[in-house]
Design an enzyme around this catalytic site. Structure first.
Site, PDB file in Angstrom:
ATOM      1  N   GLU A  32      19.095  48.030  44.049  1.00  0.00           N
ATOM      2  CA  GLU A  32      18.830  46.727  43.466  1.00  0.00           C
ATOM      3  C   GLU A  32      18.779  46.889  41.949  1.00  0.00           C
ATOM      4  OE1 GLU A  32      15.182  44.794  44.613  1.00  0.00           O
ATOM      5  OE2 GLU A  32      15.793  42.917  43.709  1.00  0.00           O
ATOM      6  N   MET A  39      10.758  50.116  46.029  1.00  0.00           N
ATOM      7  CA  MET A  39      11.930  49.342  46.450  1.00  0.00           C
ATOM      8  C   MET A  39      11.970  49.202  47.966  1.00  0.00           C
ATOM      9  SD  MET A  39      14.644  47.726  45.650  1.00  0.00           S
ATOM     10  CE  MET A  39      15.679  46.984  46.888  1.00  0.00           C
ATOM     11  N   ASN A  80      14.190  48.826  50.380  1.00  0.00           N
ATOM     12  CA  ASN A  80      15.362  49.120  51.202  1.00  0.00           C
ATOM     13  C   ASN A  80      15.027  49.025  52.689  1.00  0.00           C
ATOM     14  OD1 ASN A  80      16.571  50.161  48.684  1.00  0.00           O
ATOM     15  ND2 ASN A  80      15.080  51.799  49.015  1.00  0.00           N
ATOM     16  N   GLU A 138       6.220  45.823  49.415  1.00  0.00           N
ATOM     17  CA  GLU A 138       7.549  46.273  49.878  1.00  0.00           C
ATOM     18  C   GLU A 138       7.684  46.057  51.379  1.00  0.00           C
ATOM     19  OE1 GLU A 138       9.353  46.518  47.451  1.00  0.00           O
ATOM     20  OE2 GLU A 138       7.932  47.077  45.880  1.00  0.00           O
ATOM     21  N   HIS A 149       8.522  42.455  52.134  1.00  0.00           N
ATOM     22  CA  HIS A 149       9.920  42.096  51.862  1.00  0.00           C
ATOM     23  C   HIS A 149      10.788  42.186  53.122  1.00  0.00           C
ATOM     24  CE1 HIS A 149      10.486  41.207  47.669  1.00  0.00           C
ATOM     25  NE2 HIS A 149      10.098  42.384  47.198  1.00  0.00           N
TER      26      HIS A 149
HETATM   27  N1  BES Z   1      12.631  44.703  44.610  1.00  0.00           N
HETATM   28  C1  BES Z   1      11.689  45.242  43.705  1.00  0.00           C
HETATM   29  C2  BES Z   1      12.134  46.522  43.048  1.00  0.00           C
HETATM   30  C3  BES Z   1      13.156  46.362  41.960  1.00  0.00           C
HETATM   31  C4  BES Z   1      12.805  45.748  40.814  1.00  0.00           C
HETATM   32  C5  BES Z   1      14.405  46.842  42.073  1.00  0.00           C
HETATM   33  C6  BES Z   1      13.744  45.635  39.796  1.00  0.00           C
HETATM   34  C7  BES Z   1      15.327  46.702  41.078  1.00  0.00           C
HETATM   35  C8  BES Z   1      14.997  46.111  39.918  1.00  0.00           C
HETATM   36  C9  BES Z   1      10.365  45.534  44.405  1.00  0.00           C
HETATM   37  O1  BES Z   1      10.124  44.779  45.526  1.00  0.00           O
HETATM   38  C10 BES Z   1       9.293  45.170  43.423  1.00  0.00           C
HETATM   39  O2  BES Z   1       9.151  44.027  43.132  1.00  0.00           O
HETATM   40  N2  BES Z   1       8.574  46.167  42.913  1.00  0.00           N
HETATM   41  C11 BES Z   1       7.588  45.990  41.900  1.00  0.00           C
HETATM   42  C12 BES Z   1       6.204  46.146  42.422  1.00  0.00           C
HETATM   43  C13 BES Z   1       5.705  44.932  43.130  1.00  0.00           C
HETATM   44  C14 BES Z   1       4.382  45.182  43.798  1.00  0.00           C
HETATM   45  C15 BES Z   1       5.568  43.739  42.227  1.00  0.00           C
HETATM   46  C16 BES Z   1       7.852  47.063  40.861  1.00  0.00           C
HETATM   47  O3  BES Z   1       8.646  47.943  41.141  1.00  0.00           O
HETATM   48  O4  BES Z   1       7.261  46.983  39.804  1.00  0.00           O
HETATM   49 ZN    ZN Z   2       9.471  42.854  45.225  1.00  0.00          ZN
END
Ligand code: BES
Ligand code: ZN
Length: 858
Positions: A127, A261, A263, A296, A299
């Site tokens: 992502e 992430m 996945n 995660e 999701h």
């Molecule tokens: N889908 C995101 C990870 C991501 C973010 C991938 C940006 C690629 C680019 C994941 O679900 C996410 O949001 N992670 C957050 C933490 C969350 C608890 C808010 C992060 O990685 O900071």
């Molecule tokens: Zn997220």
């Protein structure tokens, strides 16, 4: 390589992909510098795009095309910088198979996007658009397909998405039955060990859970595993969502741009959000692990089963999933404390963003680099908007709407329009005006005035949203305002009622009151707005003492502290007796949760005060803010020294460590007391605590306090010696030295630490531990010499070619530049221009500095 001026991608240009993908089969032959990826993609014409179309596949720099074929017939195609095109004339009518073999170099991949190596293992991050660095593919979220993955490698552990479907010496195969977009693809290969457990779903299916880490880290996985099981249960109980594969794997990696992430079936985590023991992790780390594991996991339904049609809809999955993880944490811990924490973050990050050059709607309409839009606005404001929706339609309406959402859109790539339609259909409510929360940037300011006559109390609200870049006109929004009224003796006479603002100005009457009430407005922070109300300190102190809404009780104290501090900083006033007494009353009130008391005692941060001053039309002076805040902290330390020492002593715990909310709250309150006492006892308590602490919360808290007291020397060295082999703790060691102590020395400390052999700058956690901490030291970063600005910009310029994604995120340290004085503005502008002019600057960083430079100084 300098990009030609990159063109923005527009929401308005969306078109479905001309083909559907029915199946994907991938085969990896892993090798550090020459991995081969074979792909076989079954495609068919998309009935939504009639006519014949070229086949355009994304594929970025770093892909070496070995061969490509359609239905087994070799193609003579040459990729360009962004992908490959097969002319419509070379494609059969109807279904066909596209095959390709590419070679990639994971060992040379420092960007941490696509397939890369971290600590000797292979891992992926796809992502938003990393899959195109693995092979040629329609790398967009609305193209969903089932994947089969075959991996060959000499690594002992080989993982991918879905269920295991075969393995032997040197190979493994994985089959993911659920169709998914390519951004959810993952592959891991390494010398890893598993901590295993099992979860039985509500319909009785057994799921094998595993957390994969390097040898030696197994004993720091228990809390993450426990959090995972609680998340799975919670999603069944609260949202009716059951897990849908036989296995759920989590892998911890040291080199990761983000937190974690989602996945499908194979979440990949930054190791700091998995590994925790009492000795190495703080209470804050434990809480964060619990919430990110949950996020995660959640999701799986909000993001994976239902994904986003395009990246403009990012809040569809992120705003909703943040909302869900916040609800989970409030159920696991204290709901009021969680709400206060979330509002603190919202104001510190999202309000800051919304007021500056990077302001954008929760659903943006254009971007140059999508990675720059994983923002506080998309995430935190995106979650607030869902909280408002829930408040407007009620708990039952919300549950009905969510059931309909999962029912109607399972397997879809959906939009915000789909999301709102589900609420309209489930509840009968028209959400046309509400939609502005998604399309309009900016934080509304709600001004309140009140009138009293003959038993009737009237509240009049005016709403106005300041212009943001590219959006001048801001029509009124629907704003739910939760209000309660108190009697002058402190009894609640009107319990919480939600008023719905829809007009630019509107009045609400409360009849039949015996005496003029004291209003408690925006209870629970019912909408992400700035409330403007002329109040005196006496009323704030009254609400701090009597409000029955815990959020507003805290908010009253916070506002009082801010009033006092801005008065001290801008007008040279004295610390207020009233505030000190009010805080003392909270400190002594044992009917209140210690975690809540700790929040009430924490003074607004320097950055927060700078924002408050700028908001009031003043130019913040970082050194004066620091001095003012120190003076108040000292006055509190002196004024309440008896109560503070008594509480500090009483909270000393002999119980075995537990990271639960109750114990953590006690430690938080104890450290809040120490912060004040430390200013009057010369660091003696901090020294004693540092020497006796058996957990990282107290060790790190004590070390920070010792540095503040300018007694850090030996403790800083001892801490390093003790933890030199535990990376996550050494990250803390860097950070503590930059966020504590005399800010005048921060830039020099940063320069010295950047020369330390442990400063592994290509590791994002380590880079942020040093540079992020420098930027978080408000007075240090904004030192009038400009030294910190220069140092910071030098490092961004250095990191950009190595890791553009992390560099671009970290440019936001400069996003507030127009609020400072002309000298600082000039210094920062110079640095932004210097970054903008760097040779071969990435599109990521280029977009960010370009947007910041476009801001007009106030
Ligand atoms: N889908 C995101 C990870 C991501 C973010 C991938 C940006 C690629 C680019 C994941 O679900 C996410 O949001 N992670 C957050 C933490 C969350 C608890 C808010 C992060 O990685 O900071
Ligand atoms: Zn997220």
């Amino acid at each position: 390589m300098k990009d030609a001026t990159p063109q923005p991608v527009l929401l308005a240009d969306y078109q479905p992909y001309p083909f559907v993908v029915n199946e994907v089969a991938l085969a990896f032959r892993l090798s550090p510098s020459a991995t081969r990826v074979l792909s076989r993609i079954l495609l068919a014409p998309n009935p939504e795009r009639p006519g014949r179309h070229d086949l355009r596949l994304d594929g970025g720099g770093g892909l070496k095309l070995i061969r490509a074929a359609v239905n087994g017939r070799m193609l003579d195609v040459t990729p360009d910088a962004e992908g490959v095109t097969v002319a419509a004339a070379d494609l059969p009518e109807g279904d066909f198979a596209f095959e390709a073999e590419v070679e990639i170099n994971p060992a040379a991949n420092t960007t941490l996007e696509g397939l890369y190596m971290s600590g000797g293992m292979y891992c992926t991050q796809c992502e938003a658009q990393g899959f195109r660095h693995i092979t040629f593919y329609p790398d967009r979220p609305d193209v969903m397909a089932p994947f089969r993955v075959h991996v060959e490698s000499d690594m002992p552990v080989l993982l991918s998405n879905g269920n295991p479907s075969g393995s032997g010496k040197g190979w493994a195969e994985w089959t993911d039955p659920w169709k998914k977009p390519a951004y959810l693809f993952a592959l891991v290969a390494g010398d890893l060990v598993a901590v295993r457990d099992r979860f039985t779903t509500k319909s009785g299916r057994a799921v094998d859970l595993a957390i994969w880490v390097r040898k030696g880290d197994e004993d720091r996985c228990a809390y993450a595993m426990d959090s995972l099981k609680r998340s799975m249960k919670w999603d069944e109980d609260v949202y009716g969502r059951e897990y849908d594969l036989d296995v759920f794997n989590i892998v911890a990696v040291d080199d990761f741009n983000m937190g974690a992430m989602e996945n499908k079936g194979l979440n990949i985590f930054n190791s700091k959000l998995v590994l925790a023991s009492p000795e190495t992790a703080t209470d804050g780390d434990f809480e964060r692990i619990e919430s990110v594991i949950a996020h995660e996991y959640f999701h799986n339904w909000t993001g994976n089963r239902i994904t986003c049609r395009d990246w403009f809809q990012l809040c569809l999955k992120e705003g909703l999933t943040v909302f869900r993880d916040q609800s989970f944490t409030s159920d696991m811990r204290s709901a009021p404390v969680k709400r206060i924490d979330d509002v603190l973050t919202l104001r510190a990050r999202q309000f800051r963003e919304d007021m500056g050059p990077l302001a954008h709607p929760v659903r943006p309409e254009s971007y140059i680099e999508i990675n720059n839009f994983y923002t506080a606005t998309v995430y935190e404001k995106g979650a607030e908007v869902i909280g408002m929706l829930k408040r407007l339609v009620g708990d039952e309406g919300y549950r009905k709407a969510l059931d309909l959402y999962f029912d109607r859109h399972d397997g879809d790539a959906a939009t915000i329009e789909d999301w709102l339609k589900v609420f309209e259909d489930a509840t009968g409510r028209d959400l046309a005006q509400f939609k502005r929360w998604y399309t309009d940037a900016g934080t509304p300011r709600v001004h309140v005035s009140e009138a009293w006559s003959d038993g009737t109390y009237t509240l009049t609200f005016h709403q106005k949203t300041p212009p943001t870049p590219g959006q001048d006109k801001k029509p009124p929004r629907v704003i739910p305002i939760a209000v309660g009224l108190l009697n002058p003796n402190g009894d609640e006479v009107v319990p919480t009622t939600v008023l719905e603002l829809t007009e630019p100005s509107q009045s609400f009457r409360f009849d039949g009151l015996a005496s003029r009430p004291v209003p408690s407005i925006l209870r629970g922070f019912s909408a992400p707005v700035v409330l403007e109300r002329a109040t005196d300190q006496a009323e704030r102190a009254f609400l701090l003492a009597h409000d029955t809404d815990p959020f507003n009780k805290w908010e009253a104290g916070r506002a009082l502290s801010k009033d006092v501090l801005t008065g001290m900083i801008a007008e040279g006033r004295e610390p207020s007796r009233r505030l000190i007494e009010a805080l003392g009353a909270v400190l002594r009130d044992e009917s209140l949760d210690p975690a809540f008391r700790a929040l009430c005692l924490r003074l607004p941060g320097e950055e927060d005060l700078a924002q408050a001053l700028a908001d009031a039309g003043r130019v913040p002076d970082p050194a004066a803010i620091h001095a003012g805040r120190e003076a108040l902290a000292r006055a509190i330390g002196t004024g309440l020294s008896g109560d503070l020492s008594a509480t500090y002593a009483a909270l000393e715990s002999r119980a075995p460590f537990s990271p639960d909310a109750a114990q953590a709250g006690g430690r938080a309150l104890r450290l809040a007391c120490l912060a004040f006492l430390n200013r009057v006892d010369g660091g003696d308590r901090a020294k004693a605590l540092f020497d006796s602490a058996n957990n990282m919360t107290e060790s790190a808290g004590a070390l920070g306090a010792l540095i503040d007291a300018e007694r850090g020397g030996a403790a800083v060295a001892a801490f390093h010696a003790r933890w030199k082999d535990v990376r996550l703790v050494i990250d803390k060691w860097f950070t503590l030295q930059l966020v504590h102590g005399n800010p005048a020395g921060a830039a020099a400390t940063a320069r010295r630490l950047a020369d330390h052999p442990d400063f592994d700058w290509k590791n994002p956690n380590r880079f942020r531990a040093l540079m992020g901490a420098l930027a978080a030291n408000h007075a240090g970063f904004h030192d009038a010499s400009g030294d910190a600005y220069r140092f910071y910009a030098d490092w961004l310029i250095r990191l950009d070619p190595v890791n553009p994604q992390t560099t671009a995120r970290m440019t936001t340290a400069f996003e507030t530049w127009t609020r400072y004085d002309a000298d600082r503005q000039a210094l920062i502008r110079d640095e932004l221009q210097r970054i903008a002019a760097a040779q071969g600057l990435s599109r990521n960083t280029g977009e960010m500095v370009g947007r910041m430079l476009a801001a007009k100084p106030a």
